[in-house]
Motif scaffolding. Structure first.
Motif, short mmCIF file in Angstrom:
data_model
loop_
_atom_site.label_atom_id
_atom_site.label_comp_id
_atom_site.label_asym_id
_atom_site.label_seq_id
_atom_site.Cartn_x
_atom_site.Cartn_y
_atom_site.Cartn_z
N ILE A 83 3.54 -31.85 26.42
CA ILE A 83 2.52 -31.62 26.56
C ILE A 83 1.91 -32.63 25.52
O ILE A 83 2.07 -32.76 24.69
N GLY A 84 0.84 -33.56 26.13
CA GLY A 84 0.27 -34.63 25.52
C GLY A 84 -0.43 -35.51 26.37
O GLY A 84 -1.30 -35.29 27.37
N THR A 85 0.00 -36.73 26.33
CA THR A 85 -0.44 -37.86 27.44
C THR A 85 0.51 -38.63 28.02
O THR A 85 1.80 -38.66 27.62
N VAL A 86 0.07 -39.34 29.13
CA VAL A 86 1.06 -40.19 29.98
C VAL A 86 0.18 -41.53 30.15
O VAL A 86 -1.00 -41.61 30.57
N THR A 87 0.61 -42.56 29.76
CA THR A 87 0.02 -43.99 29.90
C THR A 87 0.48 -44.72 30.99
O THR A 87 1.92 -44.76 31.30
N VAL A 88 -0.29 -44.71 32.14
CA VAL A 88 -0.05 -45.47 33.41
C VAL A 88 -0.19 -47.00 33.36
O VAL A 88 -1.54 -47.24 33.07
N ASN A 89 0.36 -47.96 33.65
CA ASN A 89 0.34 -49.17 33.65
C ASN A 89 0.11 -49.82 34.83
O ASN A 89 0.68 -49.73 35.77
N CYS A 90 -1.11 -50.44 35.14
CA CYS A 90 -1.69 -51.01 36.39
C CYS A 90 -1.73 -52.61 36.32
O CYS A 90 -2.28 -52.94 35.34
N ILE A 91 -1.52 -53.17 37.35
CA ILE A 91 -1.89 -54.56 37.43
C ILE A 91 -2.49 -54.99 38.89
O ILE A 91 -2.09 -54.41 40.01
N ASP A 92 -3.61 -55.75 38.97
CA ASP A 92 -4.16 -56.07 40.19
C ASP A 92 -3.35 -57.08 41.03
O ASP A 92 -2.29 -57.53 40.70
N ASN A 93 -3.74 -57.33 42.45
CA ASN A 93 -2.82 -57.91 43.38
C ASN A 93 -2.46 -59.54 43.03
O ASN A 93 -1.85 -60.04 43.78
N LEU A 94 -3.36 -60.03 42.16
CA LEU A 94 -2.87 -61.49 41.75
C LEU A 94 -1.41 -61.50 41.19
O LEU A 94 -1.04 -62.68 41.09
N GLN A 95 -0.94 -60.57 40.85
CA GLN A 95 0.39 -60.48 40.21
C GLN A 95 1.48 -61.15 41.32
O GLN A 95 2.45 -61.68 41.13
N TYR A 96 1.03 -60.85 42.78
CA TYR A 96 1.86 -61.39 43.63
C TYR A 96 1.96 -62.92 43.96
O TYR A 96 2.88 -63.48 44.05
N LEU A 97 0.85 -63.60 43.39
CA LEU A 97 0.70 -64.78 43.26
C LEU A 97 1.37 -65.53 42.04
O LEU A 97 1.67 -66.65 41.92
N LEU A 98 1.57 -64.65 41.06
CA LEU A 98 2.20 -64.97 39.83
C LEU A 98 3.88 -64.96 39.76
O LEU A 98 4.55 -65.38 39.15
N LYS A 99 4.12 -64.06 41.04
CA LYS A 99 5.46 -63.86 40.90
C LYS A 99 6.22 -64.33 42.19
O LYS A 99 7.59 -64.84 42.03
N SER A 100 5.68 -64.73 43.15
CA SER A 100 6.22 -65.36 44.32
C SER A 100 6.55 -66.86 44.25
O SER A 100 5.43 -67.65 43.91
N LYS A 101 7.62 -67.35 44.21
CA LYS A 101 7.84 -68.84 44.07
C LYS A 101 8.27 -69.38 45.53
O LYS A 101 9.13 -68.75 46.33
N TRP A 102 7.75 -70.71 45.62
CA TRP A 102 7.97 -71.32 46.84
C TRP A 102 8.22 -72.92 46.62
O TRP A 102 7.82 -73.30 45.71
N ASN A 103 8.70 -73.43 47.68
CA ASN A 103 9.16 -74.95 47.55
C ASN A 103 8.17 -75.77 48.66
O ASN A 103 8.05 -75.12 49.66
N TYR A 104 7.44 -76.90 48.20
CA TYR A 104 6.61 -77.55 49.11
C TYR A 104 6.70 -79.04 48.76
O TYR A 104 7.00 -79.29 47.38
N ASN A 105 6.41 -79.84 49.95
CA ASN A 105 6.12 -80.97 49.76
C ASN A 105 4.98 -81.64 50.29
O ASN A 105 4.97 -82.01 51.49
N PHE A 106 3.73 -81.63 49.58
CA PHE A 106 2.44 -81.64 50.34
C PHE A 106 2.28 -83.41 50.69
O PHE A 106 2.47 -84.08 49.68
N LYS A 107 1.76 -83.74 51.54
CA LYS A 107 1.20 -85.06 51.81
C LYS A 107 -0.14 -85.24 52.28
O LYS A 107 -0.52 -84.39 53.57
N ASN A 108 -0.85 -85.83 51.62
CA ASN A 108 -2.41 -86.19 52.39
C ASN A 108 -3.19 -84.89 52.71
O ASN A 108 -3.65 -84.42 53.78
N LYS A 109 -3.30 -84.02 51.39
CA LYS A 109 -3.97 -82.79 51.53
C LYS A 109 -4.98 -82.45 50.37
O LYS A 109 -4.73 -83.05 49.24
N THR A 110 -6.12 -81.97 50.69
CA THR A 110 -7.01 -81.66 49.64
C THR A 110 -6.39 -80.33 48.98
O THR A 110 -5.63 -79.79 49.38
#
Length: 326
Positions: A83-110
């Motif tokens: 009996i007391g409180t429960v703290t719920v921690n939430c994060i918005d969907n930008l987390q997916y862009l901070l967690k997902s890692k990729w490889n790229y080699n871009f050429k002549n792009k803006t």
């Protein structure tokens, strides 16, 4: 404020406002993704509360004040007692862009084309991408997060046009916008809405001399801030020339002054968010003028909205350097 819970188990949405004791909603220009810590009353013998569904990790929480201000996923739950409180921690969907890692080699792009490509690859919805029209001959990314890749591309554009860029969510879609938006028709002032303020200054991040080198390691120039060197001593950085980027412009952008920070506690305003500019008039610290919000924390409890802001004297971009660029 209205707080709603969408359960993964039945895909139904419930209004849980009456079981919420307090909300802390925060963000910063460095961590990018906004978070919400929601304190829920844990009262198993109160039928009005016990009849409502409980948040679980993976569920979704939304916060609405006139319009939806936050939509994010529950990633953590902390229960203090039966009996007391429960703290719920939430994060918005930008987390997916901070967690997902990729490889790229871009050429002549803006930068905007690079952003569009990586966001399409991870199927992340797009609202708008600031146009630069600046061609990036090559940019190598190995094991980089999607967010870092986007900001690396826009950092290259920044070195050419000196414009500042930032990422934010608009209706749960990503936007890359020019950084410089100001909270309009609003002023932070003592006696009006400021309840506490403090000022700090640090020389830790000073750079007052930048030596410029070509890709073969030969020094081809330098820029200096003689007044800063005289006052604080020499703090030197190195810059390697990049094709399509004016070397003196880029090197001058690296010069930094002592970091001055203004911390303010005030009556809350939903428009005071990280990345925005805000007008301040505070006789306690002697600060007056336009300042930039580095971090914000909005707290809601017992019908009262307060906020804590960390303000910078300079509008800065979250610059990211790539492993190889030109």
């Amino acid at each position: 404020m209205i707080i709603k819970l969408t359960k993964q188990s039945d895909n139904k949405t419930y209004d849980i406002t009456q079981m919420v004791e307090s909300v802390d909603w925060s963000g910063s220009t460095e961590s990018v993704a906004r978070t919400a810590d929601i304190t829920i009353i844990n009262a198993p013998y109160d039928k009005n509360i016990s009849s409502l569904p409980r948040p679980a990790t993976g569920d979704f929480i939304s916060l609405t004040e006139e319009k939806e201000q936050f939509f994010g996923r529950v990633y953590g739950i902390e229960k203090t007692s039966e009996i007391g409180t429960v703290t719920v921690n939430c994060i918005d969907n930008l987390q997916y862009l901070l967690k997902s890692k990729w490889n790229y080699n871009f050429k002549n792009k803006t930068a905007e084309a690079i952003a569009a490509q990586v966001l399409a690859d991870v199927q992340f919805p797009v609202h708008t991408l600031a146009p630069t029209g600046i061609n990036i001959k090559s940019m190598l990314c190995q094991g980089e997060t999607i967010y870092d890749i986007i900001m690396q591309a826009y950092t290259i554009a920044h070195k050419v046009n000196q414009k500042l860029y930032m990422c934010l969510l608009e209706n749960n879609k990503l936007s890359v916008v020019e950084k410089g938006m100001i909270v309009t028709n609003y002023k932070l002032s003592e006696g009006l809405n400021i309840t506490k303020s403090s000022f700090t200054e640090s020389t830790e991040s000073i750079i007052n001399k930048v030596k410029i080198y070509d890709d073969k390691g030969n020094q081809v120039g330098e820029v200096t801030d003689e007044e800063s060197i005289k006052q604080y001593g020499l703090f030197q950085e190195l810059y390697t020339v990049e094709e399509g980027v004016n070397q003196n412009t880029a090197a001058n952008l690296m010069l930094t002054h002592p970091e001055q920070t203004l911390s303010i506690e005030a009556i809350g305003d939903m428009n005071c968010l990280s990345g925005y500019g805000v007008t301040v008039e505070d006789s306690v610290t002697g600060m007056k003028g336009l300042y930039w919000i580095k971090s914000d924390k909005h707290s809601f409890k017992d019908g009262v909205h307060t906020m804590e802001l960390e303000l910078s004297f300079k509008n800065l971009m979250d610059e990211k350097e790539s492993q190889g660029e030109s």
